[in-house]
Design a protein around this motif. Sequence first.
Motif, PDB file in Angstrom:
ATOM      1  N   GLY A  68       0.788  -1.225   0.000  1.00 26.57           N
ATOM      2  CA  GLY A  68       0.000   0.000   0.000  1.00 26.57           C
ATOM      3  C   GLY A  68       0.819   1.273   0.000  1.00 26.57           C
ATOM      4  N   TYR A  69       2.139   1.170   0.096  1.00 25.21           N
ATOM      5  CA  TYR A  69       3.011   2.360   0.124  1.00 25.21           C
ATOM      6  C   TYR A  69       3.133   2.939  -1.280  1.00 25.21           C
ATOM      7  CZ  TYR A  69       6.997   5.356   1.112  1.00 25.21           C
ATOM      8  OH  TYR A  69       7.821   6.439   1.258  1.00 25.21           O
ATOM      9  N   PHE A  70       3.040   4.254  -1.392  1.00 25.49           N
ATOM     10  CA  PHE A  70       3.216   4.934  -2.667  1.00 25.49           C
ATOM     11  C   PHE A  70       4.677   5.322  -2.814  1.00 25.49           C
ATOM     12  CE2 PHE A  70      -1.293   5.688  -1.734  1.00 25.49           C
ATOM     13  CZ  PHE A  70      -1.845   5.150  -2.887  1.00 25.49           C
ATOM     14  N   ALA A  71       5.353   4.718  -3.766  1.00 21.68           N
ATOM     15  CA  ALA A  71       6.781   4.928  -3.987  1.00 21.68           C
ATOM     16  C   ALA A  71       7.000   5.510  -5.377  1.00 21.68           C
ATOM     17  CB  ALA A  71       7.526   3.604  -3.854  1.00 21.68           C
ATOM     18  N   LYS A  72       8.225   5.962  -5.635  1.00 25.41           N
ATOM     19  CA  LYS A  72       8.558   6.468  -6.959  1.00 25.41           C
ATOM     20  C   LYS A  72       8.304   5.388  -8.004  1.00 25.41           C
ATOM     21  CE  LYS A  72      12.089   9.808  -5.850  1.00 25.41           C
ATOM     22  NZ  LYS A  72      13.278  10.435  -6.375  1.00 25.41           N
ATOM     23  N   GLN A  73       7.747   5.796  -9.126  1.00 23.34           N
ATOM     24  CA  GLN A  73       7.447   4.865 -10.208  1.00 23.34           C
ATOM     25  C   GLN A  73       8.730   4.345 -10.852  1.00 23.34           C
ATOM     26  OE1 GLN A  73       5.118   6.672 -13.343  1.00 23.34           O
ATOM     27  NE2 GLN A  73       3.733   4.939 -13.269  1.00 23.34           N
ATOM     28  N   SER A  74       9.740   5.200 -10.903  1.00 20.03           N
ATOM     29  CA  SER A  74      11.033   4.832 -11.465  1.00 20.03           C
ATOM     30  C   SER A  74      12.100   5.668 -10.758  1.00 20.03           C
ATOM     31  CB  SER A  74      11.064   5.100 -12.970  1.00 20.03           C
ATOM     32  OG  SER A  74      11.067   6.498 -13.212  1.00 20.03           O
ATOM     33  N   PRO A  75      13.355   5.276 -10.859  1.00 20.57           N
ATOM     34  CA  PRO A  75      14.411   6.053 -10.198  1.00 20.57           C
ATOM     35  C   PRO A  75      14.484   7.503 -10.677  1.00 20.57           C
ATOM     36  CG  PRO A  75      15.249   3.916 -10.905  1.00 20.57           C
ATOM     37  CD  PRO A  75      13.878   4.054 -11.471  1.00 20.57           C
ATOM     38  N   SER A 124       0.208   2.488   5.320  1.00 20.61           N
ATOM     39  CA  SER A 124       1.550   2.159   4.837  1.00 20.61           C
ATOM     40  C   SER A 124       2.343   3.380   4.424  1.00 20.61           C
ATOM     41  CB  SER A 124       1.445   1.206   3.632  1.00 20.61           C
ATOM     42  OG  SER A 124       0.829   0.007   4.010  1.00 20.61           O
ATOM     43  N   ASN A 125       1.696   4.535   4.363  1.00 20.83           N
ATOM     44  CA  ASN A 125       2.363   5.749   3.903  1.00 20.83           C
ATOM     45  C   ASN A 125       2.708   6.712   5.035  1.00 20.83           C
ATOM     46  OD1 ASN A 125       2.379   5.591   0.839  1.00 20.83           O
ATOM     47  ND2 ASN A 125       0.321   4.941   1.397  1.00 20.83           N
TER      48      ASN A 125
END
Length: 129
Positions: A68-75, A124-125
Motif C-alpha cells: 500500500g506504500y506509494f513509492a517512486k514509479q522509477s528512479p 503504509s504511507n
Amino acid sequence: MAEEENVKVAVWVRPMNKRELGRKAKCVVSMKGNITTVTNPDDSADVKSFTYDYSYWSFDGCKEEPNGYFAKQSPNSKYADQNTVYNDLGGGVLANAWAGYNSTLFAYGQTGSGKSWSVIGYGSNKGKK
C-alpha cells in the motif's frame, strides 16, 4: 545542541482530487529542484516562480507497492514519497522535541489539500517505515 536549528519552508503539490478531475482541471504548477512555478491558466505567458527550501512533487509519478506504500514509479521520477518528506522535515522536528527543545511543525493549506497526509501520512504511507 539541537539537530535542526533553522526554519525550513516547503511546498507540496498533491494529485488532483475527484472534483478537480471531474471538472477537467489542468495542473498549473511545475517544479524543478526547489523552484516552484505557477502558470496563469488564462495566460500562459503569466508565470510566477518561487524558491523554497524544498519543493515536493507528488502530483504523479508514483506506484502503489503491494503493502500500500506509494513509492517512486522509477528512479528518475520526481515523485516525493512520505519517507522523503519525513527525512527532510519531520525527523529534525521530532529529534528536537525528544531532546527537550521547543519544536513546531506548521502546515498551512485549504481543507482537503493534504496537510495531514504530508505531516503524518496514513497506513503504509507514514513518514517513517
